[in-house]
Design a protein around this motif. Structure first.
Motif, PDB file in Angstrom:
ATOM      1  N   UNK A 164       0.832  -1.204   0.000  1.00 32.86           N
ATOM      2  CA  UNK A 164       0.000   0.000   0.000  1.00 32.86           C
ATOM      3  C   UNK A 164       0.861   1.247   0.000  1.00 32.86           C
ATOM      4  N   UNK A 165       1.976   1.195   0.706  1.00 30.99           N
ATOM      5  CA  UNK A 165       2.848   2.371   0.796  1.00 30.99           C
ATOM      6  C   UNK A 165       3.489   2.699  -0.547  1.00 30.99           C
ATOM      7  N   UNK A 220       2.547  -1.704  10.782  1.00 28.88           N
ATOM      8  CA  UNK A 220       1.218  -1.400  10.249  1.00 28.88           C
ATOM      9  C   UNK A 220       0.921   0.088  10.258  1.00 28.88           C
ATOM     10  N   UNK A 221       1.815   0.899  10.824  1.00 25.26           N
ATOM     11  CA  UNK A 221       1.620   2.351  10.779  1.00 25.26           C
ATOM     12  C   UNK A 221       1.770   2.880   9.365  1.00 25.26           C
ATOM     13  N   UNK A 222       2.526   2.156   8.529  1.00 26.47           N
ATOM     14  CA  UNK A 222       2.731   2.576   7.146  1.00 26.47           C
ATOM     15  C   UNK A 222       1.589   2.061   6.288  1.00 26.47           C
ATOM     16  N   UNK A 223       1.439   2.630   5.105  1.00 28.16           N
ATOM     17  CA  UNK A 223       0.369   2.197   4.229  1.00 28.16           C
ATOM     18  C   UNK A 223      -0.006   3.285   3.254  1.00 28.16           C
ATOM     19  N   UNK A 224      -1.242   3.272   2.804  1.00 29.25           N
ATOM     20  CA  UNK A 224      -1.706   4.234   1.809  1.00 29.25           C
ATOM     21  C   UNK A 224      -1.507   5.665   2.302  1.00 29.25           C
ATOM     22  N   UNK A 225      -0.792   6.456   1.525  1.00 29.81           N
ATOM     23  CA  UNK A 225      -0.533   7.844   1.893  1.00 29.81           C
ATOM     24  C   UNK A 225       0.517   7.993   2.970  1.00 29.81           C
ATOM     25  N   UNK A 226       1.117   6.880   3.415  1.00 27.20           N
ATOM     26  CA  UNK A 226       2.117   6.938   4.477  1.00 27.20           C
ATOM     27  C   UNK A 226       3.341   6.103   4.098  1.00 27.20           C
ATOM     28  N   UNK A 227       3.990   6.424   2.950  1.00 30.84           N
ATOM     29  CA  UNK A 227       5.178   5.648   2.562  1.00 30.84           C
ATOM     30  C   UNK A 227       6.354   5.885   3.492  1.00 30.84           C
ATOM     31  N   UNK A 248     -10.322 -10.426   3.053  1.00 33.95           N
ATOM     32  CA  UNK A 248      -9.983  -9.031   2.742  1.00 33.95           C
ATOM     33  C   UNK A 248      -8.482  -8.797   2.815  1.00 33.95           C
ATOM     34  N   UNK A 249      -7.839  -9.382   3.822  1.00 34.23           N
ATOM     35  CA  UNK A 249      -6.389  -9.206   3.963  1.00 34.23           C
ATOM     36  C   UNK A 249      -5.646 -10.012   2.901  1.00 34.23           C
ATOM     37  N   UNK A 250      -5.998 -11.291   2.763  1.00 37.72           N
ATOM     38  CA  UNK A 250      -5.275 -12.159   1.833  1.00 37.72           C
ATOM     39  C   UNK A 250      -5.513 -11.771   0.381  1.00 37.72           C
ATOM     40  N   UNK A 251      -6.682 -11.216   0.084  1.00 35.27           N
ATOM     41  CA  UNK A 251      -7.016 -10.893  -1.297  1.00 35.27           C
ATOM     42  C   UNK A 251      -6.768  -9.460  -1.689  1.00 35.27           C
ATOM     43  N   UNK A 252      -6.108  -8.678  -0.817  1.00 35.79           N
ATOM     44  CA  UNK A 252      -5.867  -7.266  -1.165  1.00 35.79           C
ATOM     45  C   UNK A 252      -4.952  -7.147  -2.372  1.00 35.79           C
ATOM     46  N   UNK A 253      -3.912  -7.966  -2.441  1.00 37.44           N
ATOM     47  CA  UNK A 253      -2.987  -7.917  -3.572  1.00 37.44           C
ATOM     48  C   UNK A 253      -2.803  -9.278  -4.237  1.00 37.44           C
ATOM     49  N   UNK A 254      -3.101 -10.355  -3.546  1.00 36.21           N
ATOM     50  CA  UNK A 254      -2.986 -11.691  -4.125  1.00 36.21           C
ATOM     51  C   UNK A 254      -4.357 -12.172  -4.574  1.00 36.21           C
ATOM     52  N   UNK A 255      -4.381 -13.019  -5.568  1.00 33.84           N
ATOM     53  CA  UNK A 255      -5.635 -13.562  -6.076  1.00 33.84           C
ATOM     54  C   UNK A 255      -5.994 -14.813  -5.290  1.00 33.84           C
ATOM     55  N   UNK A 256      -7.107 -14.780  -4.571  1.00 36.79           N
ATOM     56  CA  UNK A 256      -7.552 -15.929  -3.780  1.00 36.79           C
ATOM     57  C   UNK A 256      -8.510 -16.748  -4.633  1.00 36.79           C
ATOM     58  N   UNK A 257      -8.105 -17.972  -4.939  1.00 36.72           N
ATOM     59  CA  UNK A 257      -8.922 -18.836  -5.781  1.00 36.72           C
ATOM     60  C   UNK A 257     -10.005 -19.509  -4.945  1.00 36.72           C
ATOM     61  N   UNK A 258     -11.205 -19.627  -5.536  1.00 40.32           N
ATOM     62  CA  UNK A 258     -12.309 -20.261  -4.827  1.00 40.32           C
ATOM     63  C   UNK A 258     -12.212 -21.756  -4.802  1.00 40.32           C
TER      64      UNK A 258
END
Length: 536
Positions: free
Chosen positions: A83-84, A293-300, A526-536
């Motif tokens: 996200x950062x 976890x303090x880093x992330x979107x808008x907080x590189x 939600x956590x696992x699928x934020x950037x990785x593709x979770x297969x059904x």
């Protein structure tokens, strides 16, 4: 070269806790026994027990008896880095389009010490398919992106060597030295990997630079010699690759800095956890990991004061955690600013990124089954049927006996009605219009208008209760599992003999537990699928 000793201000429990996470990451399946963790880390068994208890309390591992397994919430640390830097969100769609256009796998990688680390993958599904994962680290000297990063001004020197996790260099591999390949990449502006990782694997890479000219990542097209030689790959695909990297650079140039999220992930909960668990909870470990976890979107990057504010930690505590994380390589400091590094992806991200939805759900279904003493299952829609993908069976003498892979008609099952209710109305109507609504028991709803009304009610109420329609004496209650976008991707249920609970008791006693289980699965998804593709 031996590792440097930790600085005097370093937080020992944080160092030891990360050592346990790294051992689990390296273990097959992300799983080790407590005794194995003690042996591989060199830590006392009592220390390992306390660390594991703390990591389990955070949610980063799960324990079953003496076995410890990485858990999906740990991926929030890697997500913080992704996200950062924003590369998957900004450039991932371009990589996906390139993969579709070329019908080849495409990767985005960043430099990480003497290696390259993948931050996005668009993989083709073939018999000979790539097994690289987001978060995987490969040696720079045996990849296509490596020479590009080494040729980039200001990069630290790479030291070529063989990594024990990789096969020996193939005899047919590119015979040029890494230095020669680096010089060639600097002249050409692109680089080729001709079977340096393993026989048959070829790759072509080009850099992506930001508005200042700094190389922020490299994009690779990866193929197999059964489809392309290294020379053919360059001749046929280089123009498309360079066009895609130019589009990516334009994307970077026009993207506005992301606004920081207003919500901060504080570590205030650790004080209560310490009071509840006592000596079994290592508060300094939990607090130290919360700094990532303090880093992330808008907080590189963040100042010490900003980290303390984000986590709710005292400034001195945040400072010691940052010093420790910097010593371990997970934080980089530039002046007064601290930034999260790609090395954070070493903490479980790659093995966890390959978990499927049934694997995410299985431990939660086991917990539900143990709580209710009734069978619990998950299913997906497969045409007009449901297909069971995960299951935890009760040990009752009279229990529902269904195995993973079983297919049942969706219209006559609780999970089926939840899944049908999650479809757009037109798609649902078309699907059912082609289905023969046979009466499986005298109670099966076969009237299309009545079934449509029931599905509307399920969509509004968020659950389905079906009794005696699939089989007399069988009652099932089901709720949806939704992804990040709110789409119903699966359903979970609890099934029992109808004499054990009345419909009212089922709603009162079982539905809340079922909804809580679905919520836990969704949180992991939600956590696992934020950037990785979770297969059904």
């Amino acid at each position: 070269m031996p590792p440097l000793p930790p600085p005097p201000e370093a937080v020992g429990p944080l160092i030891r806790g990360i050592a346990v996470l790294r051992e689990l990451t390296a273990a097959p399946g992300g799983r080790r026994s407590l005794g194995e963790l003690s042996r591989t880390t060199g830590l006392a068994r009592s220390t390992v027990d306390r660390i594991v208890a703390t990591l389990a309390r955070i949610g980063y591992v799960r324990t079953e008896g003496r076995t410890v397994t990485l858990a999906p919430p740990l991926m929030e640390l890697g997500n913080a880095y992704l996200l950062a830097v924003r590369l998957p969100d900004l450039l991932g769609p371009h990589a996906d389009r390139l993969a579709d256009a070329l019908d080849e796998s495409v990767s985005i990688a960043v430099p990480d010490r003497d290696g390259i680390r993948f931050v996005h993958q668009a993989t083709r599904r073939r018999s000979l398919s790539l097994s690289f994962r987001i978060g995987d680290l490969l040696p720079a000297d045996r990849t296509a992106p490596g020479p590009l990063f080494a040729a980039d001004g200001g990069r630290p020197a790479y030291e070529p060597h063989d990594w024990p996790v990789l096969p020996p260099r193939p005899a047919a591999a590119d015979p040029r030295s890494f230095q020669q390949r680096t010089e060639q990449a600097g002249r050409d502006g692109w680089s080729v990997d001709d079977q340096l990782i393993e026989p048959g694997l070829v790759a072509l890479a080009a850099p992506v630079r930001d508005v200042s000219g700094r190389q922020v990542c490299a994009v690779s097209v990866v193929s197999h010699t059964s489809r392309h030689s290294a020379e053919d790959l360059r001749a046929a695909l280089l123009p498309d690759l360079l066009a895609a990297t130019r589009e990516m650079e334009q994307e970077l140039s026009r993207s506005e800095p992301a606004a920081p999220k207003s919500e901060w992930a504080t570590a205030a909960w650790t004080t209560d956890a310490k009071q509840e668990a006592g000596a079994d909870f290592v508060e300094s470990l939990a607090r130290g990991l919360s700094v990532l976890t303090a880093f992330g979107t808008g907080r590189p990057s963040l100042t010490l004061s900003a980290v303390a504010q984000a986590t709710g930690l005292p400034r001195a505590t945040a400072r010691r955690a940052l010093i420790t994380l910097a010593h371990l390589g997970y934080i980089a400091q530039e002046g007064r600013e601290f930034g999260i590094t790609p090395q954070v992806l070493d903490l479980g991200f790659a093995p966890l990124s390959r978990l499927t939805l049934p694997q995410l759900a299985q431990p939660h279904l086991r917990d539900l089954c143990a709580q209710l003493h009734d069978s619990a299952s998950m299913a997906v829609l497969d045409g007009a049927d449901i297909r069971y993908t995960a299951r935890a069976a009760s040990e009752r003498i009279m229990a529902v006996r269904i195995t993973v892979g079983t297919r049942l008609p969706a219209y006559a099952t609780a999970m089926g009605r939840v899944l049908l209710a999650g479809l757009p109305v037109e798609q649902r109507a078309d699907l059912l219009a082609a289905e023969d609504l046979r009466p499986l028991t005298p109670h099966t709803v076969t009237d299309r208008a009545e079934l449509a009304a029931q599905l509307d009610r399920v969509a509004a109420e968020g659950y389905a209760l079906v009794s005696d329609e699939l089989e007399e004496g069988l009652r099932s209650i089901a709720v949806p599992v939704r992804d990040r976008e709110g789409r119903t991707v699966a359903a979970v249920n609890a099934a029992m003999h109808s004499h054990r609970h009345s419909p009212e008791q089922t709603r009162a006693d079982i539905l809340p537990a079922l909804r809580e289980t679905a919520a836990r699965i969704e949180a992991d998804l939600r956590i696992a699928g934020r950037f990785a593709s979770v297969q059904g």
